[in-house]
Scaffold this motif. Sequence first.
Motif, PDB file in Angstrom:
ATOM      1  N   GLY B 185      14.918  18.052  -2.037  1.00  0.00           N
ATOM      2  CA  GLY B 185      15.254  18.444  -0.661  1.00  0.00           C
ATOM      3  C   GLY B 185      14.102  18.479   0.322  1.00  0.00           C
ATOM      4  N   THR B 186      12.908  18.082  -0.105  1.00  0.00           N
ATOM      5  CA  THR B 186      11.780  18.083   0.815  1.00  0.00           C
ATOM      6  C   THR B 186      11.702  16.747   1.563  1.00  0.00           C
ATOM      7  OG1 THR B 186      10.479  19.629  -0.506  1.00  0.00           O
ATOM      8  CG2 THR B 186       9.246  18.176   0.948  1.00  0.00           C
ATOM      9  N   THR B 187      11.534  16.841   2.871  1.00  0.00           N
ATOM     10  CA  THR B 187      11.294  15.639   3.661  1.00  0.00           C
ATOM     11  C   THR B 187       9.798  15.324   3.564  1.00  0.00           C
ATOM     12  OG1 THR B 187      13.018  16.339   5.172  1.00  0.00           O
ATOM     13  CG2 THR B 187      11.495  14.638   5.964  1.00  0.00           C
ATOM     14  N   ILE B 188       9.465  14.056   3.381  1.00  0.00           N
ATOM     15  CA  ILE B 188       8.053  13.721   3.178  1.00  0.00           C
ATOM     16  C   ILE B 188       7.572  12.684   4.191  1.00  0.00           C
ATOM     17  CG2 ILE B 188       6.353  12.779   1.542  1.00  0.00           C
ATOM     18  CD1 ILE B 188       8.085  13.815  -0.738  1.00  0.00           C
ATOM     19  N   ILE B 189       6.424  12.967   4.778  1.00  0.00           N
ATOM     20  CA  ILE B 189       5.730  11.941   5.562  1.00  0.00           C
ATOM     21  C   ILE B 189       4.538  11.490   4.746  1.00  0.00           C
ATOM     22  CG2 ILE B 189       4.452  11.421   7.663  1.00  0.00           C
ATOM     23  CD1 ILE B 189       6.045  13.377   9.147  1.00  0.00           C
ATOM     24  N   LEU B 190       4.489  10.201   4.495  1.00  0.00           N
ATOM     25  CA  LEU B 190       3.448   9.633   3.641  1.00  0.00           C
ATOM     26  C   LEU B 190       2.594   8.689   4.478  1.00  0.00           C
ATOM     27  CD1 LEU B 190       2.402   8.458   0.756  1.00  0.00           C
ATOM     28  CD2 LEU B 190       4.207   6.777   1.103  1.00  0.00           C
ATOM     29  N   ALA B 191       1.356   9.079   4.744  1.00  0.00           N
ATOM     30  CA  ALA B 191       0.459   8.161   5.455  1.00  0.00           C
ATOM     31  C   ALA B 191      -0.310   7.359   4.437  1.00  0.00           C
ATOM     32  CB  ALA B 191      -0.509   8.950   6.330  1.00  0.00           C
ATOM     33  N   THR B 192      -0.369   6.066   4.619  1.00  0.00           N
ATOM     34  CA  THR B 192      -1.057   5.242   3.633  1.00  0.00           C
ATOM     35  C   THR B 192      -1.543   3.932   4.248  1.00  0.00           C
ATOM     36  OG1 THR B 192      -0.854   4.228   1.448  1.00  0.00           O
ATOM     37  CG2 THR B 192       1.077   4.135   2.843  1.00  0.00           C
ATOM     38  N   ASN B 193      -2.572   3.356   3.615  1.00  0.00           N
ATOM     39  CA  ASN B 193      -2.950   1.998   3.999  1.00  0.00           C
ATOM     40  C   ASN B 193      -2.740   1.052   2.825  1.00  0.00           C
ATOM     41  OD1 ASN B 193      -5.059   2.737   2.387  1.00  0.00           O
ATOM     42  ND2 ASN B 193      -6.558   2.860   4.034  1.00  0.00           N
ATOM     43  N   GLU B 194      -1.991   1.532   1.827  1.00  0.00           N
ATOM     44  CA  GLU B 194      -1.702   0.683   0.673  1.00  0.00           C
ATOM     45  C   GLU B 194      -0.278   0.151   0.766  1.00  0.00           C
ATOM     46  OE1 GLU B 194      -2.769   2.206  -3.192  1.00  0.00           O
ATOM     47  OE2 GLU B 194      -4.379   3.391  -2.267  1.00  0.00           O
ATOM     48  N   LEU B 195      -0.182  -1.177   0.820  1.00  0.00           N
ATOM     49  CA  LEU B 195       1.114  -1.828   1.002  1.00  0.00           C
ATOM     50  C   LEU B 195       2.086  -1.461  -0.101  1.00  0.00           C
ATOM     51  CD1 LEU B 195      -0.507  -5.220   1.794  1.00  0.00           C
ATOM     52  CD2 LEU B 195       0.933  -3.938   3.383  1.00  0.00           C
ATOM     53  N   TYR B 196       1.594  -1.512  -1.329  1.00  0.00           N
ATOM     54  CA  TYR B 196       2.483  -1.283  -2.464  1.00  0.00           C
ATOM     55  C   TYR B 196       3.022   0.144  -2.441  1.00  0.00           C
ATOM     56  CZ  TYR B 196       4.292  -1.213  -7.188  1.00  0.00           C
ATOM     57  OH  TYR B 196       5.119  -1.093  -8.273  1.00  0.00           O
ATOM     58  N   GLU B 197       2.117   1.086  -2.148  1.00  0.00           N
ATOM     59  CA  GLU B 197       2.527   2.488  -2.099  1.00  0.00           C
ATOM     60  C   GLU B 197       3.621   2.699  -1.057  1.00  0.00           C
ATOM     61  OE1 GLU B 197      -0.024   6.211  -2.751  1.00  0.00           O
ATOM     62  OE2 GLU B 197      -0.321   5.767  -0.632  1.00  0.00           O
ATOM     63  N   ALA B 198       3.407   2.121   0.127  1.00  0.00           N
ATOM     64  CA  ALA B 198       4.400   2.265   1.190  1.00  0.00           C
ATOM     65  C   ALA B 198       5.716   1.633   0.774  1.00  0.00           C
ATOM     66  CB  ALA B 198       3.886   1.604   2.466  1.00  0.00           C
ATOM     67  N   ASP B 199       5.628   0.481   0.128  1.00  0.00           N
ATOM     68  CA  ASP B 199       6.822  -0.267  -0.236  1.00  0.00           C
ATOM     69  C   ASP B 199       7.658   0.450  -1.288  1.00  0.00           C
ATOM     70  OD1 ASP B 199       8.666  -2.259  -0.374  1.00  0.00           O
ATOM     71  OD2 ASP B 199       7.237  -3.876  -0.725  1.00  0.00           O
ATOM     72  N   VAL B 200       7.014   0.909  -2.363  1.00  0.00           N
ATOM     73  CA  VAL B 200       7.798   1.503  -3.454  1.00  0.00           C
ATOM     74  C   VAL B 200       8.268   2.918  -3.161  1.00  0.00           C
ATOM     75  CG1 VAL B 200       6.884   0.129  -5.348  1.00  0.00           C
ATOM     76  CG2 VAL B 200       5.739   2.267  -4.702  1.00  0.00           C
ATOM     77  N   LEU B 201       7.519   3.636  -2.346  1.00  0.00           N
ATOM     78  CA  LEU B 201       7.823   5.058  -2.203  1.00  0.00           C
ATOM     79  C   LEU B 201       8.687   5.384  -0.976  1.00  0.00           C
ATOM     80  CD1 LEU B 201       7.175   7.486  -3.913  1.00  0.00           C
ATOM     81  CD2 LEU B 201       5.123   7.883  -2.564  1.00  0.00           C
ATOM     82  N   SER B 202       8.572   4.591   0.070  1.00  0.00           N
ATOM     83  CA  SER B 202       9.198   4.989   1.336  1.00  0.00           C
ATOM     84  C   SER B 202      10.659   4.585   1.427  1.00  0.00           C
ATOM     85  CB  SER B 202       8.470   4.338   2.509  1.00  0.00           C
ATOM     86  OG  SER B 202       7.095   4.425   2.356  1.00  0.00           O
ATOM     87  N   ASP B 203      11.465   5.457   2.027  1.00  0.00           N
ATOM     88  CA  ASP B 203      12.814   5.071   2.407  1.00  0.00           C
ATOM     89  C   ASP B 203      12.738   4.217   3.665  1.00  0.00           C
ATOM     90  OD1 ASP B 203      14.253   6.521   0.373  1.00  0.00           O
ATOM     91  OD2 ASP B 203      13.558   8.330   1.409  1.00  0.00           O
TER      92      ASP B 203
END
Lengths: 260, 320
Positions: B185-203
């Motif tokens: 139930g936690t909303t998450i803001i993920l700041a990143t400069n890694e393409l893979y991280e952004a791709d696999v983790l973000s909605d």
Amino acid sequence: MRQIINLLEHDFRNFFRYKWWLAGLISMNLADLFIMAIVYNRMLTPEITQQIKSYFNFFAPGLTVTGLFASAFMIGREVNMERRREIHQYMLSLPMSRWELAIGRVLSGGLRGMVYMSPLLATCFILVGFPSPAQFSIILLVLFFLAMGISGLSIAIAVSTSSLDKFITARGLVYYLLFFCSSVFYPFSLIQQLGQEGRFPMALVTFARINPLSNASDIIRSFLLGNPPFSLDMVVSVLVFSALFTFSAAFAYIKLIERA
Amino acid sequence: MPPIIRMENLTKKFGNFIAVDHLNLEVEEGEILGLLGPNGAGKTTTILMIATVIRPTEGTAYVGGYDVRKNPDKVRELLGVAFQEPKMLWVSTPWDIVNWHAKVCGLPTEERKRRVKEIMEALDMWNFRHRSVHALSGGMRKRVEIAKVLIQRPKIAIVDEPTSQIDIVGKHKIWRMLRELCNQGTTIILATNELYEADVLSDRVAIMHRGKLLVCDTPKKLKDSIVGGDVVEIQFETDPSPKMVEALNQFKEVVKIMKTKSSTLRLYLNKVEEIVPKIMGMLMKEGASVSSIHMSEPSLDDVFAHYTGLTLEEAQKEGG
Ligand SMILES: Nc1ncnc2c1ncn2[C@@H]1O[C@H](COP(=O)(O)OP(=O)(O)O)[C@@H](O)[C@H]1O
Ligand SMILES: [Mg+2]
């Protein structure tokens, strides 16, 4: 209130992490006491010796105040380090109001000073004499307010200096101004006399009179040694100075740490 | 459901420099929103404004309905932040740091003890808990920072480059734990400069560059939206001549050609399976010496390149 207690826990834990630093400081304080007692006892004129009897007895309360100053001032060093390393951003993100944060920090700086000072005060009582319970309460109250004021002052300096070097320089300046123009190391009557003879600027004589360090030392002396005579003005001076420093410091802390 | 965070023209200037430039972005409750951009894009500055650590120069953000300018105390009640640079005194120990954090965030004693142990064990930190931070590696410090938020389980978690400096096994572990946190139930803001991280983790991914929001959508939609969705990378033995590039441009399926490294061309095109044999034929006829050809689906890097004309790596150099 809960958050202020949490901040106290935070700052006291860090305080005791520097136990060797503290031990170093306290031994320096004690060395000061004995060296000064020996040196000054020989330098003092007969009339002053007559007035203060022994320099050791005179300086022991002054030393207590010196120790309080050094230890309450330590919070500034931490606040300065937090700011330089941007740890303050973490503090600012925590679920507490800015006032809780500022008051919590000032209060813990002050209380740490009280803890550090208590063995010095006890030594002073044992070697010089014990006050009555009422006098003891007044001494504690005055020292507590003084500690808050010093802690506030150090935080205000810490947040307005960018580097540790500058902080230490500023601390040195404040230290010399506050201690030089005070009755911590020598009786106020001496400063006054030098002023009247034109050998000491009158503005500094006035400063020494209202200096909270002078007044706090003299309050202890008047209870333990009977001289200088106790007056309510002394207490008021400490309270006014401390309130001033505490609130301006809390305010500066909030304003300056938010400035980015 | 109204968005849990709404940024309205959120702007931060440092002197004349605009670090964050009129950002308009919404975060939906329960999602992981990736904030992707090169170093210097303004991600951390954006996060610090949302966390009420620094004040916006212009515009504002509403967090859980509260204005960060007017009700910062209310906003902070909802948040937990894992900073990019671990924020801790070097004399403290991991256990003191996370335990104190949990206490300040109001976790009841029993739960606090249980969760501190559980998370520290899961992050392989339990054995180091009483070492001083001073003696820990960068990756270990980063774990302490992320542990604070995982233990806290705030309504909104903000994590700034949560896995930088962490080894690949650790990265996967943290990604899994963040996804789990989100599922609870936690909303998450993920700041990143890694393409893979952004791709696999973000909605959804919001791509930032030079303080501006370029685009925001699900990773899939972003990738599908690119004209010339397929990518072919041709590595030559020597620099391809302008004439060669011109010849490649003649194919009508080729939408765009970018030079990524000194002797590599990246072609954005359609109908990859039909066009590649033709390109090969042409290159052979021209006598070009090709050392490798690589075909791929578009990545978020292509999306980034589509909007900026730069790969993330190039932009990274420019910003760092
Ligand atoms: N306190 C500051 N003073 C001046 N410039 C800053 C400050 N903080 C960040 N910047 C600048 O703002 C830009 C954005 O920084 P940042 O938000 O940290 O980007 P990111 O997190 O995307 O790498 C950078 O160019 C950085 O140098
Ligand atoms: Mg950043």
